[in-house]
Motif scaffolding. Structure first.
Motif, PDB file in Angstrom:
ATOM      1  N   MET A   1      43.045  41.615  42.190  1.00  0.00           N
ATOM      2  CA  MET A   1      42.767  43.023  42.030  1.00  0.00           C
ATOM      3  C   MET A   1      44.039  43.830  42.242  1.00  0.00           C
ATOM      4  SD  MET A   1      39.216  43.866  43.876  1.00  0.00           S
ATOM      5  CE  MET A   1      38.688  42.337  44.600  1.00  0.00           C
ATOM      6  N   ASN A   2      44.257  44.779  41.361  1.00  0.00           N
ATOM      7  CA  ASN A   2      45.413  45.648  41.485  1.00  0.00           C
ATOM      8  C   ASN A   2      44.921  47.087  41.537  1.00  0.00           C
ATOM      9  OD1 ASN A   2      47.914  46.759  41.524  1.00  0.00           O
ATOM     10  ND2 ASN A   2      48.364  46.381  39.373  1.00  0.00           N
ATOM     11  N   HIS A   3      44.760  47.617  42.731  1.00  0.00           N
ATOM     12  CA  HIS A   3      44.313  48.991  42.902  1.00  0.00           C
ATOM     13  C   HIS A   3      45.512  49.856  43.231  1.00  0.00           C
ATOM     14  CE1 HIS A   3      40.125  47.928  42.671  1.00  0.00           C
ATOM     15  NE2 HIS A   3      40.382  46.918  43.484  1.00  0.00           N
ATOM     16  N   GLU A   4      45.717  50.857  42.422  1.00  0.00           N
ATOM     17  CA  GLU A   4      46.873  51.733  42.561  1.00  0.00           C
ATOM     18  C   GLU A   4      46.708  52.668  43.752  1.00  0.00           C
ATOM     19  OE1 GLU A   4      48.913  55.246  39.949  1.00  0.00           O
ATOM     20  OE2 GLU A   4      48.102  53.513  38.884  1.00  0.00           O
ATOM     21  N   VAL A   5      47.787  52.863  44.472  1.00  0.00           N
ATOM     22  CA  VAL A   5      47.820  53.823  45.566  1.00  0.00           C
ATOM     23  C   VAL A   5      48.483  55.089  45.045  1.00  0.00           C
ATOM     24  CG1 VAL A   5      48.744  54.328  47.851  1.00  0.00           C
ATOM     25  CG2 VAL A   5      47.960  52.019  47.311  1.00  0.00           C
ATOM     26  N   PRO A  77      43.086  51.980  49.129  1.00  0.00           N
ATOM     27  CA  PRO A  77      42.403  51.283  48.031  1.00  0.00           C
ATOM     28  C   PRO A  77      43.014  49.929  47.689  1.00  0.00           C
ATOM     29  CG  PRO A  77      43.599  53.190  47.202  1.00  0.00           C
ATOM     30  CD  PRO A  77      43.659  53.246  48.695  1.00  0.00           C
ATOM     31  N   ASP A  78      44.269  49.705  48.063  1.00  0.00           N
ATOM     32  CA  ASP A  78      44.900  48.419  47.769  1.00  0.00           C
ATOM     33  C   ASP A  78      44.834  47.440  48.946  1.00  0.00           C
ATOM     34  OD1 ASP A  78      46.671  49.793  49.402  1.00  0.00           O
ATOM     35  OD2 ASP A  78      48.455  49.194  48.270  1.00  0.00           O
ATOM     36  N   ASP A  79      44.146  47.826  50.005  1.00  0.00           N
ATOM     37  CA  ASP A  79      43.994  46.941  51.163  1.00  0.00           C
ATOM     38  C   ASP A  79      43.150  45.731  50.762  1.00  0.00           C
ATOM     39  OD1 ASP A  79      42.598  45.902  53.665  1.00  0.00           O
ATOM     40  OD2 ASP A  79      43.923  47.405  54.556  1.00  0.00           O
ATOM     41  N   TYR A  84      34.551  47.431  47.412  1.00  0.00           N
ATOM     42  CA  TYR A  84      34.215  48.058  46.127  1.00  0.00           C
ATOM     43  C   TYR A  84      32.827  47.595  45.702  1.00  0.00           C
ATOM     44  CZ  TYR A  84      39.017  49.579  45.510  1.00  0.00           C
ATOM     45  OH  TYR A  84      40.224  50.202  45.670  1.00  0.00           O
ATOM     46  N   GLU A  92      37.344  45.725  36.090  1.00  0.00           N
ATOM     47  CA  GLU A  92      38.798  45.532  36.167  1.00  0.00           C
ATOM     48  C   GLU A  92      39.264  44.532  35.147  1.00  0.00           C
ATOM     49  OE1 GLU A  92      39.749  44.554  40.178  1.00  0.00           O
ATOM     50  OE2 GLU A  92      38.908  46.409  40.893  1.00  0.00           O
TER      51      GLU A  92
END
Length: 92
Positions: A1-5, A77-79, A84, A92
């Motif tokens: 998962m790549n959640h942008e900060v 969100p990127d932790d 989610y 995604e």
């Protein structure tokens, strides 16, 4: 998962942050000066905190079984422990 900060803010977002700061500051001032706090101030703090959470997509932390732990502090969100909805993961 790549959640942008989120690292760049628009002027409108900075204005929201200023509103949050001012709300927190007013509650603290009233609490210290009058040893009093109004329920409307607490409600305003809740509204502002939810606005801030939405702006930065702060997430609930995820427990060992994969369930959200709403009572714990929010995480970025990127932790790796950011929780989610299953639907969010599927998109995604």
């Amino acid at each position: 998962m790549n959640h942008e900060v989120k690292t760049h803010l628009t002027r409108d977002e900075v204005v929201k942050l200023l509103e949050i700061y001012n709300t927190i500051n007013a509650v603290i001032d009233d609490s210290l000066e009058m040893l009093d706090i109004r329920l409307s101030q607490i409600s305003d703090l809740r509204d502002k905190s939810q606005s801030l959470r939405g702006m930065f997509n702060f997430r609930c932390s995820m427990g060992e079984e994969g369930n959200p732990e709403h009572w714990k502090e929010a995480v970025m969100p990127d932790d790796p422990n950011a929780w989610y909805w299953k639907e969010d993961k599927d998109n995604e």
